[in-house]
Design a protein around this motif. Structure first.
Motif, mmCIF file in Angstrom:
data_model
loop_
_atom_site.group_PDB
_atom_site.id
_atom_site.type_symbol
_atom_site.label_atom_id
_atom_site.label_comp_id
_atom_site.label_asym_id
_atom_site.label_seq_id
_atom_site.Cartn_x
_atom_site.Cartn_y
_atom_site.Cartn_z
ATOM 1 N N GLU A 117 114.760 73.080 13.881
ATOM 2 C CA GLU A 117 113.718 72.535 12.609
ATOM 3 C C GLU A 117 113.436 71.163 13.247
ATOM 4 O OE1 GLU A 117 114.021 72.889 8.277
ATOM 5 O OE2 GLU A 117 114.984 71.066 8.597
ATOM 6 N N ILE A 118 112.286 70.751 13.038
ATOM 7 C CA ILE A 118 111.796 69.178 13.231
ATOM 8 C C ILE A 118 111.266 68.857 11.837
ATOM 9 C CG2 ILE A 118 110.095 67.657 14.479
ATOM 10 C CD1 ILE A 118 109.837 69.544 16.646
ATOM 11 N N PRO A 164 126.776 66.935 15.598
ATOM 12 C CA PRO A 164 126.909 65.579 16.285
ATOM 13 C C PRO A 164 125.880 64.699 17.086
ATOM 14 C CG PRO A 164 127.578 67.457 17.672
ATOM 15 C CD PRO A 164 127.050 67.751 15.929
ATOM 16 N N VAL A 165 124.796 65.584 17.118
ATOM 17 C CA VAL A 165 123.516 64.622 17.729
ATOM 18 C C VAL A 165 122.394 64.749 16.758
ATOM 19 C CG1 VAL A 165 121.936 64.731 19.693
ATOM 20 C CG2 VAL A 165 124.315 65.523 20.150
ATOM 21 N N THR A 166 121.839 63.539 16.560
ATOM 22 C CA THR A 166 120.610 63.429 15.804
ATOM 23 C C THR A 166 119.649 62.639 16.674
ATOM 24 O OG1 THR A 166 121.964 63.040 13.707
ATOM 25 C CG2 THR A 166 119.605 62.459 13.486
ATOM 26 N N ILE A 167 118.259 63.292 16.392
ATOM 27 C CA ILE A 167 117.385 62.904 17.251
ATOM 28 C C ILE A 167 116.276 62.526 16.532
ATOM 29 C CG2 ILE A 167 115.552 63.321 19.259
ATOM 30 C CD1 ILE A 167 117.590 65.423 20.293
ATOM 31 N N TRP A 168 115.738 61.276 16.784
ATOM 32 C CA TRP A 168 114.639 60.587 15.975
ATOM 33 C C TRP A 168 113.486 60.221 17.034
ATOM 34 C CZ3 TRP A 168 115.577 59.496 10.661
ATOM 35 C CH2 TRP A 168 116.975 59.597 10.315
ATOM 36 N N SER A 169 112.427 61.053 16.854
ATOM 37 C CA SER A 169 111.113 60.881 17.603
ATOM 38 C C SER A 169 110.250 59.959 16.965
ATOM 39 C CB SER A 169 110.342 62.040 17.912
ATOM 40 O OG SER A 169 109.308 61.933 18.730
ATOM 41 N N CYS A 170 109.752 58.555 17.673
ATOM 42 C CA CYS A 170 109.211 57.661 16.841
ATOM 43 C C CYS A 170 108.026 56.914 17.797
ATOM 44 C CB CYS A 170 110.046 56.823 15.956
ATOM 45 S SG CYS A 170 111.326 56.254 16.691
ATOM 46 N N HIS A 171 108.316 55.542 17.783
ATOM 47 C CA HIS A 171 107.070 54.692 18.266
ATOM 48 C C HIS A 171 107.841 53.421 18.716
ATOM 49 C CE1 HIS A 171 104.244 57.170 16.363
ATOM 50 N NE2 HIS A 171 105.004 57.182 15.341
ATOM 51 N N ASP A 172 107.231 52.582 19.529
ATOM 52 C CA ASP A 172 107.637 51.549 20.143
ATOM 53 C C ASP A 172 108.012 50.425 19.067
ATOM 54 O OD1 ASP A 172 104.935 51.166 19.578
ATOM 55 O OD2 ASP A 172 104.475 49.618 21.443
ATOM 56 N N SER A 173 107.185 50.426 17.886
ATOM 57 C CA SER A 173 107.467 49.550 16.727
ATOM 58 C C SER A 173 108.579 49.933 16.078
ATOM 59 C CB SER A 173 106.216 49.654 15.815
ATOM 60 O OG SER A 173 105.934 50.806 15.200
ATOM 61 N N SER A 174 108.883 51.246 16.067
ATOM 62 C CA SER A 174 109.938 51.733 15.265
ATOM 63 C C SER A 174 111.166 51.195 16.077
ATOM 64 C CB SER A 174 110.227 53.220 15.519
ATOM 65 O OG SER A 174 109.060 54.017 14.697
ATOM 66 N N ARG A 195 101.874 63.308 18.981
ATOM 67 C CA ARG A 195 102.331 62.753 20.006
ATOM 68 C C ARG A 195 103.937 62.881 19.978
ATOM 69 N NH1 ARG A 195 99.554 58.400 18.446
ATOM 70 N NH2 ARG A 195 100.743 56.317 17.996
ATOM 71 N N THR A 196 104.360 62.322 18.867
ATOM 72 C CA THR A 196 105.750 62.140 18.730
ATOM 73 C C THR A 196 106.371 63.473 18.473
ATOM 74 O OG1 THR A 196 105.435 61.930 16.232
ATOM 75 C CG2 THR A 196 105.998 59.767 17.698
ATOM 76 N N ILE A 197 105.888 64.478 17.704
ATOM 77 C CA ILE A 197 106.195 66.090 17.731
ATOM 78 C C ILE A 197 106.282 66.487 19.122
ATOM 79 C CG2 ILE A 197 105.751 68.256 16.716
ATOM 80 C CD1 ILE A 197 104.454 66.785 14.376
ATOM 81 N N GLN A 198 105.317 66.361 19.855
ATOM 82 C CA GLN A 198 105.199 67.029 21.219
ATOM 83 C C GLN A 198 106.254 66.494 22.051
ATOM 84 O OE1 GLN A 198 101.181 66.536 21.908
ATOM 85 N NE2 GLN A 198 100.318 68.033 20.382
#
Length: 439
Positions: free
Chosen positions: A183-184, A336-346, A152-155
């Protein structure tokens, strides 16, 4: 159909609301501010319940068709360590249906990408200055993407990238085709969640158990016990096989031993199930909207009261916040842009790790925590002197500007990167006298 409709939409207005802030020095002709980069940390979009539900057939209808999943993955490639197997965590969900991104969740993330594109190219709401030219496509090599290794975080981040990078200008079609796949990086899951299974250290495990059994916590649990029992009883007919085997989050909190029908579900389960049902108007009549709000509020309180402990949050997320700060210090060698895909606890963990004031609401699906890296230039008072430059950061969650509370008496909205680096290295790095009741 859903993806095509989303792509036909023109860039929507950013949903974030701008708030006033206090910064280093006063804004004047002698001081200028320029955005050098951003870290975008987002929660995944809407999902099916992690807890198995009896009506599996219904929840399967909410998921994204495989053909759409293939489509959004076309221009991305996953990076895993060689020989690494599938990441295991109870919050990943059981089987092919539960804990998975829904079509609604994908649309939410495409919208996040569209909003982010507008902000990065116009600085309309949150940033001091644009990072990209609004008349040109955003180059894929200017973006770094890191995700937890959950489908779900990858998608979700694939959906975000679809909104962020897709260009509606036919003249730029050749440029888009020449872009390399993004790249993810999914190698850092344990670093990005505060509750890995098992915990990284025994000290964290023991400290969690101690903090969740403090007298004021047990008193509050007793106060909310009736709500937990009542909600569990109402949800019991809807639960599927294995629902009681799900465990994630901070240490479980119901010490009373009861029959399986009335033993309260974990607060994390109550929160995630009722939220998923409420979005679809499927709540049992015994559970009101006010009940859902109370469940979410209490679950958030439990996370915050535990992760606000300086030693615990250091143990849980120090590697992650240190990595983010190192990226910012090395700004001229990083995208210049870093995206982190994670969770509410994160997100909650980062709010605590950076000592940010608590937001007005729980981080909902597709919530975005933004860290803006700012170059502050102070012009010299004497002619001929060299301007003084300093790196600083400021934070926002869904457009709500959050102040840093390292010194509760003097909260600030723009903090020097040097001071932030010093704080995260020292605060909580050693056990205090009060940890584990050693005082």
């Amino acid at each position: 159909r859903i993806l095509n409709a989303a792509l036909r939409r023109s860039t929507t207005a950013a949903c974030w609301l701008l708030t006033t802030w206090r910064s280093i020095g006063s804004v004047s002709a002698e001081t200028t501010y320029r955005t050098l980069g951003v870290h975008v940390i987002h929660r995944h979009g809407d999902r099916s319940p992690i807890t198995p539900m009896a009506d599996e057939k219904y929840w399967k209808t909410q998921l994204i068709p495989p053909s759409q999943l293939d489509k959004i993955a076309e221009n991305t490639v996953l990076r895993r360590d060689e020989g690494a197997g599938e990441f295991k965590h109870a919050a990943g969900g059981k089987g092919p249906v539960f804990g998975k991104l829904t079509e609604l969740g994908l649309l939410q993330m495409i919208k996040v990408g569209l909003n982010l594109k507008e902000e990065l190219t116009t600085a309309k709401e949150l940033l001091y200055s644009p990072i990209f030219d609004p008349n040109l496509p955003i180059p894929s090599d200017k973006i770094k993407v890191i995700s937890t290794d959950f489908p779900r975080t990858i998608q979700s981040v694939q959906g975000l990238l679809l909104g962020l990078l897709e260009d509606s200008d036919d003249d730029n079609e050749d440029f888009n085709e020449q872009q390399d796949p993004i790249e993810i990086d999914v190698r850092h899951t344990t670093m990005m969640i505060p509750d890995p299974q098992p915990r990284v250290t025994r000290e964290q495990e023991l400290l969690e158990a101690y903090l969740t059994n403090l007298p004021h916590v047990l008193a509050r649990e007793k106060e909310y016990l009736d709500l937990a029992q009542r909600a569990t009883k109402a949800l019991h007919p809807l639960l599927g096989s294995g629902a009681r085997e799900v465990a994630f989050g901070v240490v479980q909190e119901h010490p009373e031993h009861m029959s399986i029908e009335v033993e309260p579900l974990a607060w994390n389960q109550l929160a995630e199930i009722t939220k998923c049902l409420a979005v679809r108007d499927l709540l049992p009549k015994e559970i009101t909207k006010d009940d859902v709000d109370q469940i979410l509020e209490h679950t958030a309180w439990r996370w915050f009261q535990t992760l606000s402990n300086p030693r615990l949050i250091y143990l849980a997320l120090h590697r992650w916040v240190s990595q983010q700060v190192e990226f910012m210090k090395d700004v001229h060698n990083q995208p210049p842009v870093t995206i982190w895909s994670c969770h509410d606890s994160s997100l909650i963990g980062l709010l605590c790790a950076y000592r940010l004031e608590k937001p007005s609401s729980w981080p909902e699906y597709s919530s975005v925590l933004m860290i803006e890296l700012v170059e502050v230039t102070n012009q010299p008072s004497a002619k001929g002197d060299t301007p003084k430059k300093e790196l600083a950061v400021r934070f926002s969650l869904n457009g709500e500007r959050l102040r840093c509370m390292w010194d509760p008496e003097e909260p600030v909205e723009l903090l020097s990167l040097e001071e932030l680096d010093r704080n995260i290295r020292s605060e909580g790095s050693q056990p205090s006298d009060s940890d584990l009741g050693s005082s």
